[in-house]
Design an enzyme around this catalytic site. Structure first.
Site, PDB file in Angstrom:
ATOM      1  N   LYS A 144      70.486 -27.033 -76.232  1.00 17.38           N
ATOM      2  CA  LYS A 144      70.952 -27.529 -77.527  1.00 17.38           C
ATOM      3  C   LYS A 144      69.709 -27.821 -78.353  1.00 17.38           C
ATOM      4  CE  LYS A 144      73.942 -30.745 -79.940  1.00 17.38           C
ATOM      5  NZ  LYS A 144      73.061 -30.726 -81.121  1.00 17.38           N
ATOM      6  N   PHE A 172      73.485 -17.423 -80.107  1.00 15.36           N
ATOM      7  CA  PHE A 172      74.264 -17.788 -78.927  1.00 15.36           C
ATOM      8  C   PHE A 172      75.696 -17.263 -78.950  1.00 15.36           C
ATOM      9  CE2 PHE A 172      74.051 -21.658 -81.666  1.00 15.36           C
ATOM     10  CZ  PHE A 172      75.364 -21.666 -82.127  1.00 15.36           C
ATOM     11  N   LYS A 227      78.700 -30.969 -75.518  1.00 16.87           N
ATOM     12  CA  LYS A 227      77.269 -31.204 -75.674  1.00 16.87           C
ATOM     13  C   LYS A 227      76.841 -32.384 -74.815  1.00 16.87           C
ATOM     14  CE  LYS A 227      78.268 -33.500 -80.098  1.00 16.87           C
ATOM     15  NZ  LYS A 227      78.007 -33.475 -81.562  1.00 16.87           N
TER      16      LYS A 227
END
Length: 503
Positions: free
Chosen positions: A211, A298, A373
């Protein structure tokens, strides 16, 4: 339709916190709206004119001399036309022409309509008709499934167009929306996870990726034509020549990619987020002197004539590797040691990792549980509601921030705390210079702002509190950075804050 019908509905929306009641009010209005005025009805009730920004500031509106009319005679169509005239005024003398057109419009409006127009044009209209509720209202009004409406909106990116299709042609018309090269779609979003192990266990089989602390980009290519968009769907193609050339050189004829871009140091570590974002406002001359941006893709949503939105991530990932292999974000499918990837991301200066279900389609515009996340610290994106004048060393600067979380049912942001921690001298100066342009009103100690600025806040959690209307308060909050890439609708909700409550 009378404009007064919109104003009355707006007042009813503001008076209730019931999501069901809001949907009922909106659906009734949509059914009653003539087809030619439907787009304006939807736009007005969600707080934005059909023209977007019309080029008129708060001060201009505040200084208009237009006594209110005695009777409500304005129609939705006449208001929309008048605002189109204002937005279309350019060149020499345009300021005067805008003022004259606005004065005429306000002079034909009754007092309640004047107040609505002022809030609509200054971005202060928060009556509870956010996108999610409006989408549900469109589905209810047209008698079609909510998922069909949300998918059409995902692909069109335009609420008025979605409403027109639903009301005129139902599910069949909504099904005609397709991914269109050169028209951005809303990005898929991630939800926070409690821990890495829980995220992997919930989504297995999954891919774990870095991330990054960069700016979200969506790139479209058709032949030699390339477009680059931010997460808010703003086009920045002219500001990022190096990204355009890189995408133009990929081995394909057409493609839509989702990813991040950021500026790196000579050692390969991410530069401050603000340096990356500054490129999106640069001129071509400034680009030549600026740091280069590097993309990390991504997801692949389209490749050489085939739309991939509904394909599982594992298939989209295969297409991504085929077309953009050298430019993939670091990651690994079903890693044996996901903790190693998280440690590697943190050591490289990134925020953490994302865990994504390999069987999931691309749910644009949704913050579901297919992407989770994982970050070592709690952060929230909150809306700045005001700032207090500082004391001591900070005398003369706007300092202590009032912070609000988004109401998921469309009401105004819910205040959850204050903080001045983390504010550098540079940020203090920027706030003091910038905040007055967002001012709604002030008192002796505080400048109150229209809820338009989003700031990222780091915190230790939240605690139950009667001090703020949401019943919770932030613990040890500090400013990380401002998020010019996000809008208030992207801010975290009061529910997200409550989820961090410490027992």
């Amino acid at each position: 339709m009378l404009f007064d019908d919109i104003v009355t509905a707006s007042a009813e929306l503001a008076a209730t916190r019931s999501r069901k009641a809001k949907i009922t009010i909106l659906a009734g209005l949509l059914r009653a709206a003539p087809e030619r005025e439907l787009a304006a009805v939807v736009a007005f009730l969600t707080g934005r004119p059909t023209q977007g920004r019309i080029g008129t500031g708060w001060r201009t509106l505040a200084e208009l001399e237009a006594p209110p009319a005695s009777f409500a005679t304005l129609t939705v169509g006449k208001v929309d036309t008048a605002l189109g005239t204002v937005a279309g005024s350019t060149g020499a003398g345009s300021g005067q022409r805008r003022t004259e057109a606005l004065t005429e419009l306000f002079g034909r409006a009754v007092e309640a309509e004047q107040h609505f127009l002022f809030r609509l044009l200054t971005g202060e209209l928060r009556q509870g008709a956010l996108e999610g509720i409006m989408l549900d209202a469109i589905a209810a009004a047209a008698g079609v499934p909510g998922e069909v409406v949300r998918r059409a909106f995902m692909l069109s990116g335009r609420l008025p167009a979605t409403a027109r299709a639903a009301m005129s042609g139902g599910s069949a018309a909504l099904a005609e929306f397709r991914l269109e090269l050169g028209r951005p779609i809303r990005p898929m979003l991630a939800s926070p996870a409690e821990s890495l192990d829980e995220a992997v266990a919930e989504l297995e089989p999954a891919i774990v990726e870095y991330k990054m602390d960069g700016a979200r980009i969506q790139v479209h290519r058709e032949g030699a034509e390339v477009h680059v968009y931010t997460r808010t769907l703003r086009e920045v193609t002219a500001q990022v020549d190096e990204l355009v050339e890189l995408v133009r050189g990929l081995p394909c004829e057409s493609v839509v990619l989702d990813g991040e871009t950021l500026a790196l140091t000579d050692e390969g570590r991410p530069r401050p987020f603000q340096e990356t974002m500054s490129r999106f406002g640069s001129t071509r001359e400034e680009q030549m002197r600026s740091l280069l941006l590097r993309p990390y893709f991504f997801d692949c949503l389209h490749l050489d004539g085939t739309d991939l939105l509904d394909r599982p991530l594992r298939e989209r990932n295969e297409a991504l590797r085929k077309v953009a292999g050298p430019h993939l974000i670091p990651g690994e499918s079903t890693p044996a040691e996901p903790r190693t990837l998280l440690d590697g991301a943190l050591a490289a200066g990134h925020e953490g990792v994302l865990v994504k279900a390999l069987d999931s389609p691309y749910a644009a515009g949704r913050r579901g549980r297919a992407w989770l996340k994982v970050k070592p610290v709690h952060t929230l994106d909150l809306v700045v509601l005001g700032a207090e004048w500082g004391h001591g060393r900070r005398t003369g600067y706007l300092s202590n921030l009032h912070l609000g979380a988004r109401d998921p049912d469309g009401g105004p942001p819910v205040m959850v705390g204050k903080t001045f921690k983390g504010l550098t001298d540079e940020l203090l100066a920027w706030q003091t210079e910038t905040f007055p342009s967002y001012e709604s009103h002030r008192d002796e100690w505080t400048v109150y702002l229209r809820p338009e600025l989003v700031v990222e806040i780091e915190l230790d959690g939240a605690q139950t509190s009667t001090r703020y209307p949401g019943g919770v308060a932030l613990r040890f909050a500090r400013v990380v950075r401002y998020r010019p890439d996000k809008e208030p609708a992207d801010a975290d909700t009061i529910d997200a804050v409550r989820a961090l409550t410490v027992p």
